[in-house]
Motif scaffolding. Structure first.
Motif, short mmCIF file in Angstrom:
data_model
loop_
_atom_site.label_atom_id
_atom_site.label_comp_id
_atom_site.label_asym_id
_atom_site.label_seq_id
_atom_site.Cartn_x
_atom_site.Cartn_y
_atom_site.Cartn_z
N GLY A 65 36.51 116.01 -91.16
CA GLY A 65 36.97 114.84 -91.90
C GLY A 65 37.61 113.82 -90.97
N GLY A 66 37.94 112.66 -91.54
CA GLY A 66 38.60 111.63 -90.76
C GLY A 66 37.74 110.41 -90.53
N GLY A 67 36.54 110.37 -91.18
CA GLY A 67 35.64 109.25 -90.97
C GLY A 67 35.77 108.12 -91.98
N SER A 68 36.76 108.23 -92.87
CA SER A 68 36.94 107.20 -93.89
C SER A 68 37.29 105.85 -93.26
CB SER A 68 38.06 107.61 -94.85
OG SER A 68 38.44 106.54 -95.68
N ASP A 69 36.79 104.77 -93.88
CA ASP A 69 37.12 103.42 -93.41
C ASP A 69 38.61 103.14 -93.51
OD1 ASP A 69 34.46 103.05 -92.90
OD2 ASP A 69 34.09 101.66 -94.56
N LYS A 70 39.30 103.88 -94.36
CA LYS A 70 40.74 103.69 -94.53
C LYS A 70 41.54 104.33 -93.39
CE LYS A 70 40.48 103.56 -99.59
NZ LYS A 70 40.93 104.19 -100.85
N ARG A 71 40.91 105.22 -92.64
CA ARG A 71 41.60 105.91 -91.55
C ARG A 71 41.56 105.03 -90.30
NH1 ARG A 71 42.30 111.37 -89.91
NH2 ARG A 71 42.35 111.90 -92.12
N ILE A 72 42.63 104.30 -90.06
CA ILE A 72 42.69 103.42 -88.89
C ILE A 72 43.60 104.00 -87.81
CG2 ILE A 72 42.15 101.35 -90.22
CD1 ILE A 72 45.12 100.65 -90.19
N GLN A 73 44.37 105.02 -88.16
CA GLN A 73 45.21 105.71 -87.20
C GLN A 73 44.97 107.20 -87.29
OE1 GLN A 73 49.18 104.39 -88.34
NE2 GLN A 73 49.17 102.87 -86.69
N ARG A 74 45.23 107.88 -86.21
CA ARG A 74 45.07 109.34 -86.22
C ARG A 74 45.99 110.00 -87.23
NH1 ARG A 74 44.93 111.27 -79.87
NH2 ARG A 74 42.67 111.09 -79.52
N HIS A 75 45.47 111.02 -87.90
CA HIS A 75 46.32 111.95 -88.63
C HIS A 75 47.26 112.59 -87.61
CE1 HIS A 75 47.43 115.65 -90.79
NE2 HIS A 75 47.10 115.02 -91.90
N PRO A 76 48.52 112.86 -87.98
CA PRO A 76 49.44 113.47 -87.00
C PRO A 76 48.88 114.70 -86.30
CG PRO A 76 50.65 112.77 -88.94
CD PRO A 76 49.20 112.55 -89.24
N SER A 77 48.13 115.53 -87.03
CA SER A 77 47.58 116.72 -86.39
C SER A 77 46.52 116.38 -85.35
CB SER A 77 46.97 117.65 -87.45
OG SER A 77 45.87 117.05 -88.09
N ASP A 78 45.85 115.22 -85.52
CA ASP A 78 44.83 114.81 -84.55
C ASP A 78 45.44 114.47 -83.19
OD1 ASP A 78 42.94 115.12 -86.49
OD2 ASP A 78 42.66 112.99 -86.89
N ASN A 79 46.70 114.04 -83.21
CA ASN A 79 47.38 113.73 -81.94
C ASN A 79 47.52 114.97 -81.07
OD1 ASN A 79 47.83 110.93 -82.29
ND2 ASN A 79 49.53 111.37 -83.67
N LEU A 80 47.52 116.13 -81.70
CA LEU A 80 47.54 117.39 -80.96
C LEU A 80 46.13 117.90 -80.70
CD1 LEU A 80 48.94 119.89 -79.77
CD2 LEU A 80 49.12 120.80 -82.10
N LEU A 81 45.29 117.88 -81.74
CA LEU A 81 43.98 118.53 -81.65
C LEU A 81 43.01 117.80 -80.73
CD1 LEU A 81 42.00 120.71 -82.59
CD2 LEU A 81 41.47 119.28 -84.57
N TYR A 82 42.88 116.48 -80.88
CA TYR A 82 41.81 115.79 -80.17
C TYR A 82 42.01 115.73 -78.65
CZ TYR A 82 38.75 114.99 -84.02
OH TYR A 82 37.86 115.20 -85.05
N PRO A 83 43.22 115.56 -78.14
CA PRO A 83 43.38 115.69 -76.68
C PRO A 83 43.00 117.08 -76.17
CG PRO A 83 45.23 114.49 -77.60
CD PRO A 83 44.45 115.03 -78.77
N LEU A 84 43.30 118.12 -76.94
CA LEU A 84 42.91 119.46 -76.54
C LEU A 84 41.39 119.61 -76.53
CD1 LEU A 84 45.49 121.67 -78.50
CD2 LEU A 84 45.33 121.38 -76.02
N LEU A 85 40.72 119.04 -77.55
CA LEU A 85 39.26 119.11 -77.60
C LEU A 85 38.64 118.37 -76.42
CD1 LEU A 85 38.62 118.51 -81.42
CD2 LEU A 85 38.68 120.69 -80.19
#
Length: 223
Positions: A65-85
């Protein structure tokens, strides 16, 4: 178990080298979210628990998830997950350690997602927990407006990513969260028991149909 898990991590590392365009072909931009495009180019390769072994149960979602047009900023958990990925994709000698860090953090990340509202009762029905299962997406990249990926992308994902994992894992049971995920997995897999748990919009409640399937899972487990 360690040998199996190390092999699985090596395979997931191979998977994350598959670029978005190899799944969505030249039409990739048509399916890329409007915002957070850099994150949309980062694959979520999947998670498996510390006790997961060959033959274990796999839980599938359709795509991150996270592809919505309304999502203009990272979800707080993405700040941890995506740098790790991203670190996992770029890693070489320390890929196993980085992936183990992802697996350590992921359970709490998952519990912050709406998906957990159907994931948790599914685990309860199985009398199981995250330490014993694996979680993957049928297509491991975000899509524009969180739409179901087209059939050609589904096929590319299974040919390049999913089927090699299934061959290594040899799961006895696959649980699909949502009919979209269930339809994709059922289309491209054979000779594996597949159970689909329907989802509601935003996983705001558990439908009667889902409750009935979960109850059947409990009865099968008791038997």
């Amino acid at each position: 178990m360690k040998e199996f898990q190390d092999k699985l991590i090596e395979l997931l590392y191979t998977n994350v080298q598959v670029e978005r365009e190899e799944i969505f072909s030249i039409n990739s931009d048509n399916y890329t979210p409007l915002h957070l495009k850099k994150d949309a180019r980062i694959m979520f390769p999947g998670y498996f628990g510390e006790n997961f072994n060959k033959g274990g149960t796999i839980v599938f979602g359709v795509n991150p998830g996270g592809g919505s047009d309304k999502r203009i900023q990272r979800h707080p958990s993405d700040n941890l997950l995506y740098p790790l990925l991203e670190n996992f994709k770029q890693s070489k000698s320390n890929k196993i350690e980085i992936y183990q860090t992802i697996n350590k953090e992921f359970p709490e990340i998952l519990k912050s997602w709406n998906l957990w509202r159907i994931f948790e009762p599914t685990l309860q029905a199985l009398d199981n927990n995250l330490k014993n299962i694996a979680y993957f997406n049928a297509i491991p990249y975000r899509t524009k407006q969180d739409k179901k990926p087209p059939v050609f992308a589904q096929r590319n994902s299974f040919n390049l990513l999913i089927n090699p994992m299934l061959e290594l894992i040899e799961p006895k049971l696959i649980i699909c969260l949502g009919k979209k995920a269930g339809g994709i997995v059922d289309r491209f897999t054979e000779n594996i028991d597949i159970i689909t748990i329907p989802r509601t919009i935003g996983d705001s409640y558990i439908s009667q149909e889902a409750n009935e399937i979960l109850e059947n899972l409990r009865l099968i487990r008791v038997d």
